[in-house]
Design a protein around this motif. Structure first.
Motif, PDB file in Angstrom:
ATOM      1  N   ASN A  94       0.826  -1.197   0.000  1.00 19.08           N
ATOM      2  CA  ASN A  94       0.000   0.000   0.000  1.00 19.08           C
ATOM      3  C   ASN A  94       0.869   1.258   0.000  1.00 19.08           C
ATOM      4  N   VAL A  95       1.901   1.278   0.808  1.00 20.79           N
ATOM      5  CA  VAL A  95       2.812   2.433   0.843  1.00 20.79           C
ATOM      6  C   VAL A  95       3.510   2.589  -0.504  1.00 20.79           C
ATOM      7  N   GLN A  96       3.950   1.485  -1.088  1.00 26.72           N
ATOM      8  CA  GLN A  96       4.619   1.520  -2.388  1.00 26.72           C
ATOM      9  C   GLN A  96       3.674   2.039  -3.472  1.00 26.72           C
ATOM     10  N   ARG A  97       2.420   1.619  -3.447  1.00 25.74           N
ATOM     11  CA  ARG A  97       1.440   2.076  -4.432  1.00 25.74           C
ATOM     12  C   ARG A  97       1.206   3.572  -4.308  1.00 25.74           C
ATOM     13  N   ARG A  98       1.059   4.059  -3.061  1.00 25.15           N
ATOM     14  CA  ARG A  98       0.830   5.496  -2.870  1.00 25.15           C
ATOM     15  C   ARG A  98       2.037   6.318  -3.313  1.00 25.15           C
ATOM     16  N   THR A  99       3.241   5.828  -3.046  1.00 29.47           N
ATOM     17  CA  THR A  99       4.448   6.536  -3.471  1.00 29.47           C
ATOM     18  C   THR A  99       4.530   6.591  -4.986  1.00 29.47           C
ATOM     19  N   LYS A 100       4.229   5.481  -5.647  1.00 26.08           N
ATOM     20  CA  LYS A 100       4.250   5.434  -7.109  1.00 26.08           C
ATOM     21  C   LYS A 100       3.214   6.387  -7.697  1.00 26.08           C
ATOM     22  N   GLU A 101       2.007   6.415  -7.121  1.00 24.14           N
ATOM     23  CA  GLU A 101       0.974   7.335  -7.591  1.00 24.14           C
ATOM     24  C   GLU A 101       1.419   8.782  -7.428  1.00 24.14           C
ATOM     25  N   PHE A 102       2.076   9.100  -6.311  1.00 21.95           N
ATOM     26  CA  PHE A 102       2.545  10.464  -6.083  1.00 21.95           C
ATOM     27  C   PHE A 102       3.542  10.876  -7.149  1.00 21.95           C
ATOM     28  N   TYR A 103       4.535  10.028  -7.420  1.00 22.04           N
ATOM     29  CA  TYR A 103       5.550  10.384  -8.406  1.00 22.04           C
ATOM     30  C   TYR A 103       4.987  10.398  -9.823  1.00 22.04           C
ATOM     31  N   ASP A 104       4.004   9.547 -10.108  1.00 19.50           N
ATOM     32  CA  ASP A 104       3.351   9.585 -11.422  1.00 19.50           C
ATOM     33  C   ASP A 104       2.605  10.907 -11.612  1.00 19.50           C
ATOM     34  N   MET A 105       1.870  11.350 -10.584  1.00 20.08           N
ATOM     35  CA  MET A 105       1.156  12.619 -10.667  1.00 20.08           C
ATOM     36  C   MET A 105       2.133  13.787 -10.758  1.00 20.08           C
ATOM     37  N   LEU A 106       3.255  13.706 -10.052  1.00 22.94           N
ATOM     38  CA  LEU A 106       4.262  14.758 -10.093  1.00 22.94           C
ATOM     39  C   LEU A 106       4.870  14.848 -11.488  1.00 22.94           C
ATOM     40  N   GLU A 107       5.127  13.708 -12.104  1.00 22.46           N
ATOM     41  CA  GLU A 107       5.716  13.675 -13.440  1.00 22.46           C
ATOM     42  C   GLU A 107       4.749  14.219 -14.499  1.00 22.46           C
ATOM     43  N   LYS A 108       3.451  13.940 -14.333  1.00 19.27           N
ATOM     44  CA  LYS A 108       2.450  14.414 -15.278  1.00 19.27           C
ATOM     45  C   LYS A 108       2.146  15.895 -15.100  1.00 19.27           C
ATOM     46  N   GLY A 109       2.564  16.472 -14.001  1.00 18.31           N
ATOM     47  CA  GLY A 109       2.300  17.885 -13.748  1.00 18.31           C
ATOM     48  C   GLY A 109       0.967  18.128 -13.075  1.00 18.31           C
ATOM     49  N   GLU A 110       0.305  17.109 -12.618  1.00 23.70           N
ATOM     50  CA  GLU A 110      -0.986  17.279 -11.955  1.00 23.70           C
ATOM     51  C   GLU A 110      -0.831  17.897 -10.568  1.00 23.70           C
ATOM     52  N   ILE A 111       0.311  17.661  -9.932  1.00 19.44           N
ATOM     53  CA  ILE A 111       0.581  18.237  -8.617  1.00 19.44           C
ATOM     54  C   ILE A 111       1.966  18.853  -8.649  1.00 19.44           C
ATOM     55  N   SER A 112       2.265  19.634  -7.643  1.00 19.15           N
ATOM     56  CA  SER A 112       3.582  20.245  -7.542  1.00 19.15           C
ATOM     57  C   SER A 112       3.979  20.285  -6.068  1.00 19.15           C
ATOM     58  N   VAL A 113       5.269  20.223  -5.843  1.00 16.22           N
ATOM     59  CA  VAL A 113       5.753  20.311  -4.465  1.00 16.22           C
ATOM     60  C   VAL A 113       6.243  21.716  -4.163  1.00 16.22           C
ATOM     61  N   VAL A 114       6.183  22.616  -5.150  1.00 17.14           N
ATOM     62  CA  VAL A 114       6.596  23.999  -4.988  1.00 17.14           C
ATOM     63  C   VAL A 114       5.356  24.841  -4.772  1.00 17.14           C
ATOM     64  N   VAL A 115       5.406  25.693  -3.766  1.00 18.12           N
ATOM     65  CA  VAL A 115       4.277  26.585  -3.474  1.00 18.12           C
ATOM     66  C   VAL A 115       4.292  27.722  -4.485  1.00 18.12           C
ATOM     67  N   GLU A 116       3.149  27.948  -5.150  1.00 19.06           N
ATOM     68  CA  GLU A 116       3.054  29.016  -6.144  1.00 19.06           C
ATOM     69  C   GLU A 116       2.872  30.363  -5.465  1.00 19.06           C
ATOM     70  N   ASP A 117       3.592  31.354  -5.937  1.00 15.06           N
ATOM     71  CA  ASP A 117       3.449  32.729  -5.411  1.00 15.06           C
ATOM     72  C   ASP A 117       2.232  33.361  -6.025  1.00 15.06           C
ATOM     73  N   GLU A 118       1.555  34.166  -5.226  1.00 10.38           N
ATOM     74  CA  GLU A 118       0.346  34.838  -5.733  1.00 10.38           C
ATOM     75  C   GLU A 118       0.634  36.255  -6.065  1.00 10.38           C
TER      76      GLU A 118
END
Length: 65
Positions: free
Chosen positions: A41-65
């Motif tokens: 389960n932990v491995q699946r969640r980690t893989k999903e996180f990195y897949d979403m990060l690679e696709k650009g769906e999420i970001s780990v950088v806070v956007e400035d407003e």
């Protein structure tokens, strides 16, 4: 009085080695299975996180407003 002497009593024969081995193996396999499912389960969640990060769906950088 003779009838009371014929009552059988349970005799303690000590631990059954085969039962102890079976119980130990069963508990060990069950605990190992739960541990493995947790790590899958932990491995699946980690893989999903990195897949979403690679696709650009999420970001780990806070956007400035």
């Amino acid at each position: 009085m003779a009838a009371t002497q014929k009552i059988g009593h349970a005799v303690y024969r000590g631990p059954s080695v085969m039962k102890e081995i079976f119980y130990g193996l069963t508990l060990g396999l069950m605990a190992g299975g739960l541990w493995k499912m947790y790590h899958w389960n932990v491995q699946r969640r980690t893989k999903e996180f990195y897949d979403m990060l690679e696709k650009g769906e999420i970001s780990v950088v806070v956007e400035d407003e």
